[in-house]
Design an enzyme around this catalytic site. Structure first.
Site, PDB file in Angstrom:
ATOM      1  CB  THR A  10      42.353  78.943  89.529  1.00 38.13           C
ATOM      2  OG1 THR A  10      41.927  80.004  89.383  1.00 38.13           O
ATOM      3  CG2 THR A  10      41.307  77.992  89.362  1.00 38.13           C
ATOM      4  CB  CYS A  52      44.915  85.944  91.597  1.00 37.45           C
ATOM      5  SG  CYS A  52      45.376  85.243  90.164  1.00 37.45           S
TER       6      CYS A  52
END
Length: 230
Positions: free
Chosen positions: A83, A196
């Site tokens: 992430t 992202c």
């Protein structure tokens, strides 16, 4: 092949992409029935998301550090945080283990430089776009980074958490992201970092007038390269 340790579940939608890509890159490199040697620790994203909202980053870092120790104990030779946003606690995670942490922003900066570009637009969560932990790492790598305006940052963030993290991919949101990308290009961006991991579920290369840099794919590719290095 060295064993790749994954800290995932943030969200599991993008972690599934990591697993697929690691195995595809390994198969492409080695051929036949080869697949990636990896271990995965998948956290409960609801717990992490609550800590993010409350600004309790050190506690979130403790959870990820424990996960890193778990994958190291399971035999991982390197660790990936799956992430972008949680690279805010990358230092805390790296300090918890003896094996190297492969930083996602470093893999991304390498790809941008290899493409001969310098000024890039950054899309991601509000944390990633507005705080220094990620942008500064890219800038240290020689890049100039621009982000959307406040209204567009709010839209990009909302789509990530209210849609993509829940597996909802909407054409209307793709058009809005394309508009935001267009604004960044008008501001001089030569490429767009999909900062992202979930954004890659929505935006592909054909959705942008300039090159896009899909961080999940770049991170996974760098991990396989490191795992197969002598």
């Amino acid at each position: 092949m060295k064993r790749i340790g994954l800290i995932g579940g943030m969200s599991w939608e993008s972690t599934a992409e990591y697993y697929r890509l690691l195995n595809e890159f390994t198969r492409d490199r080695l051929g036949g029935f080869h697949s990636a040697r990896c271990v995965l620790y998948s956290v409960d994203f609801a717990e992490i998301e609550e800590l993010q909202v409350q600004g309790r980053w050190e506690e979130a870092g403790e959870i990820l550090a424990a996960a890193a120790r778990s994958v190291e104990n399971a035999g991982a030779d390197m660790v990936l945080i799956c992430t972008n946003t949680m690279h805010k606690v990358a230092g805390q995670v790296a300090a918890a283990v003896a094996v190297p942490l492969l930083h996602l922003a470093d893999a991304t900066a390498d790809a941008v430089r290899a493409a001969g570009l310098r000024k890039v637009g950054l899309l991601g969560t509000a944390f990633t776009m507005e705080q220094d932990f990620y942008r500064a790492r890219l800038e240290t790598g020689g890049l100039e980074v621009c982000v959307p305006n406040a209204e567009d940052r709010a839209l990009v963030h909302r789509v990530i958490y209210d849609e993509l993290c829940l597996g909802r991919v909407r054409g209307e949101s793709r058009k809005e992201y394309q508009r935001v990308i267009g604004n960044l290009v008008e501001a001089g961006a030569e490429g767009i970092i999909l900062g992202c991991t979930e954004i890659e579920l929505l935006i592909k290369a054909e959705d942008s007038p300039v090159p896009v840099f899909p961080t999940t794919r770049l991170h996974a590719e760098a991990a396989v390269h490191a795992a197969l290095a002598p």
